[in-house]
Design a protein around this motif. Structure first.
Motif, mmCIF file in Angstrom:
data_model
loop_
_atom_site.group_PDB
_atom_site.id
_atom_site.type_symbol
_atom_site.label_atom_id
_atom_site.label_comp_id
_atom_site.label_asym_id
_atom_site.label_seq_id
_atom_site.Cartn_x
_atom_site.Cartn_y
_atom_site.Cartn_z
ATOM 1 N N VAL A 34 0.827 -1.205 0.000
ATOM 2 C CA VAL A 34 0.000 0.000 0.000
ATOM 3 C C VAL A 34 0.865 1.260 0.000
ATOM 4 O O VAL A 34 0.374 2.345 -0.275
ATOM 5 C CB VAL A 34 -0.985 0.013 1.195
ATOM 6 N N VAL A 35 2.149 1.111 0.299
ATOM 7 C CA VAL A 35 3.065 2.251 0.323
ATOM 8 C C VAL A 35 4.202 2.068 -0.689
ATOM 9 O O VAL A 35 5.295 2.593 -0.514
ATOM 10 C CB VAL A 35 3.627 2.490 1.750
ATOM 11 N N ALA A 36 3.934 1.334 -1.764
ATOM 12 C CA ALA A 36 4.976 1.028 -2.754
ATOM 13 C C ALA A 36 5.569 2.284 -3.390
ATOM 14 O O ALA A 36 6.780 2.344 -3.627
ATOM 15 C CB ALA A 36 4.424 0.105 -3.834
ATOM 16 N N ASN A 37 4.747 3.276 -3.655
ATOM 17 C CA ASN A 37 5.269 4.497 -4.282
ATOM 18 C C ASN A 37 6.281 5.211 -3.395
ATOM 19 O O ASN A 37 7.246 5.787 -3.885
ATOM 20 C CB ASN A 37 4.130 5.455 -4.629
ATOM 21 N N GLN A 38 6.061 5.182 -2.104
ATOM 22 C CA GLN A 38 6.960 5.868 -1.178
ATOM 23 C C GLN A 38 8.131 4.983 -0.736
ATOM 24 O O GLN A 38 9.253 5.462 -0.585
ATOM 25 C CB GLN A 38 6.209 6.328 0.082
ATOM 26 N N TYR A 39 7.880 3.688 -0.485
ATOM 27 C CA TYR A 39 8.868 2.843 0.173
ATOM 28 C C TYR A 39 9.187 1.543 -0.560
ATOM 29 O O TYR A 39 9.826 0.660 0.005
ATOM 30 C CB TYR A 39 8.396 2.504 1.589
ATOM 31 N N GLY A 40 8.771 1.407 -1.796
ATOM 32 C CA GLY A 40 8.973 0.166 -2.533
ATOM 33 C C GLY A 40 10.422 -0.287 -2.605
ATOM 34 O O GLY A 40 10.736 -1.467 -2.403
ATOM 35 N N ARG A 41 11.332 0.638 -2.879
ATOM 36 C CA ARG A 41 12.757 0.286 -2.960
ATOM 37 C C ARG A 41 13.297 -0.168 -1.613
ATOM 38 O O ARG A 41 14.090 -1.117 -1.540
ATOM 39 C CB ARG A 41 13.576 1.454 -3.488
ATOM 40 N N GLN A 42 12.865 0.485 -0.539
ATOM 41 C CA GLN A 42 13.331 0.102 0.798
ATOM 42 C C GLN A 42 12.783 -1.266 1.194
ATOM 43 O O GLN A 42 13.488 -2.077 1.802
ATOM 44 C CB GLN A 42 12.920 1.147 1.843
ATOM 45 N N ILE A 43 11.535 -1.541 0.860
ATOM 46 C CA ILE A 43 10.939 -2.847 1.160
ATOM 47 C C ILE A 43 11.721 -3.941 0.441
ATOM 48 O O ILE A 43 12.112 -4.948 1.048
ATOM 49 C CB ILE A 43 9.449 -2.878 0.757
ATOM 50 N N LYS A 44 11.988 -3.733 -0.842
ATOM 51 C CA LYS A 44 12.742 -4.717 -1.617
ATOM 52 C C LYS A 44 14.135 -4.923 -1.036
ATOM 53 O O LYS A 44 14.591 -6.061 -0.886
ATOM 54 C CB LYS A 44 12.844 -4.264 -3.079
ATOM 55 N N ALA A 45 14.810 -3.837 -0.690
ATOM 56 C CA ALA A 45 16.157 -3.936 -0.128
ATOM 57 C C ALA A 45 16.150 -4.700 1.198
ATOM 58 O O ALA A 45 17.028 -5.533 1.450
ATOM 59 C CB ALA A 45 16.752 -2.542 0.064
ATOM 60 N N THR A 46 15.173 -4.433 2.039
ATOM 61 C CA THR A 46 15.074 -5.114 3.332
ATOM 62 C C THR A 46 14.851 -6.607 3.158
ATOM 63 O O THR A 46 15.502 -7.426 3.809
ATOM 64 C CB THR A 46 13.938 -4.502 4.174
ATOM 65 N N VAL A 47 13.942 -6.967 2.255
ATOM 66 C CA VAL A 47 13.651 -8.385 2.013
ATOM 67 C C VAL A 47 14.878 -9.083 1.437
ATOM 68 O O VAL A 47 15.268 -10.160 1.905
ATOM 69 C CB VAL A 47 12.427 -8.545 1.093
ATOM 70 N N LEU A 48 15.527 -8.484 0.449
ATOM 71 C CA LEU A 48 16.699 -9.106 -0.166
ATOM 72 C C LEU A 48 17.862 -9.231 0.812
ATOM 73 O O LEU A 48 18.572 -10.241 0.810
ATOM 74 C CB LEU A 48 17.126 -8.327 -1.417
ATOM 75 N N GLU A 49 18.055 -8.220 1.649
ATOM 76 C CA GLU A 49 19.129 -8.281 2.651
ATOM 77 C C GLU A 49 18.875 -9.406 3.645
ATOM 78 O O GLU A 49 19.789 -10.138 4.021
ATOM 79 C CB GLU A 49 19.234 -6.937 3.385
ATOM 80 N N THR A 50 17.620 -9.565 4.064
ATOM 81 C CA THR A 50 17.269 -10.624 5.011
ATOM 82 C C THR A 50 17.467 -11.997 4.378
ATOM 83 O O THR A 50 18.023 -12.906 5.008
ATOM 84 C CB THR A 50 15.823 -10.454 5.511
ATOM 85 N N LEU A 51 17.024 -12.156 3.142
ATOM 86 C CA LEU A 51 17.221 -13.428 2.440
ATOM 87 C C LEU A 51 18.705 -13.741 2.286
ATOM 88 O O LEU A 51 19.139 -14.881 2.484
ATOM 89 C CB LEU A 51 16.543 -13.391 1.073
ATOM 90 N N SER A 52 19.489 -12.747 1.950
ATOM 91 C CA SER A 52 20.930 -12.934 1.802
ATOM 92 C C SER A 52 21.565 -13.368 3.117
ATOM 93 O O SER A 52 22.384 -14.288 3.152
ATOM 94 C CB SER A 52 21.573 -11.641 1.304
ATOM 95 N N ARG A 53 21.180 -12.721 4.206
ATOM 96 C CA ARG A 53 21.710 -13.063 5.527
ATOM 97 C C ARG A 53 21.371 -14.494 5.904
ATOM 98 O O ARG A 53 22.144 -15.192 6.566
ATOM 99 C CB ARG A 53 21.168 -12.078 6.564
ATOM 100 N N LEU A 54 20.197 -14.964 5.450
ATOM 101 C CA LEU A 54 19.775 -16.330 5.740
ATOM 102 C C LEU A 54 20.361 -17.347 4.756
ATOM 103 O O LEU A 54 20.201 -18.545 4.935
ATOM 104 C CB LEU A 54 18.239 -16.425 5.690
ATOM 105 N N GLY A 55 21.014 -16.866 3.718
ATOM 106 C CA GLY A 55 21.606 -17.750 2.728
ATOM 107 C C GLY A 55 20.601 -18.299 1.730
ATOM 108 O O GLY A 55 20.839 -19.324 1.102
ATOM 109 N N VAL A 56 19.491 -17.603 1.552
ATOM 110 C CA VAL A 56 18.458 -18.032 0.603
ATOM 111 C C VAL A 56 18.750 -17.395 -0.746
ATOM 112 O O VAL A 56 18.781 -16.173 -0.867
ATOM 113 C CB VAL A 56 17.044 -17.635 1.098
#
Length: 100
Positions: A34-56
């Protein structure tokens, strides 16, 4: 970590996010927010960083965000991945202590 089966964490309530994971041969990320226009890049970065940390590095990750904070997104991604691996709650280093 390897995503072994489908799993879900979170809710569709306001200020939360629902994260689902499923096995795949490559990493695919789907984000609806619902906030993709404002925070879409940050959401993607957070998810990818978490996946990377988990080795996924493989799987289909779907995030339906309802305005969740970064800490909530991280927790939902961690939980969904651990559920997909049938990891027990005992011995899981929650909150950023996971080192791949």
């Amino acid at each position: 970590m390897l995503i072994e089966k489908n799993a879900v964490a979170g809710t569709l309530e306001s200020s939360d996010a629902q994260v689902s994971v499923e096995p795949a041969d490559e990493l695919r990320l789907n984000i609806e927010s619902v906030v993709a226009n404002q925070y879409g890049r940050q959401i993607k970065a957070t998810v990818l960083e978490t996946l990377s940390r988990l080795g996924v590095d493989k799987g289909v990750i779907t995030v339906i965000d309802k305005g969740a904070l970064d800490c909530t997104l991280k927790a939902r991604v961690e939980c969904a991945v651990f559920r997909s691996c049938d990891s027990s709650e005992a011995g899981i280093p929650w909150g950023g202590a996971v080192n791949g």
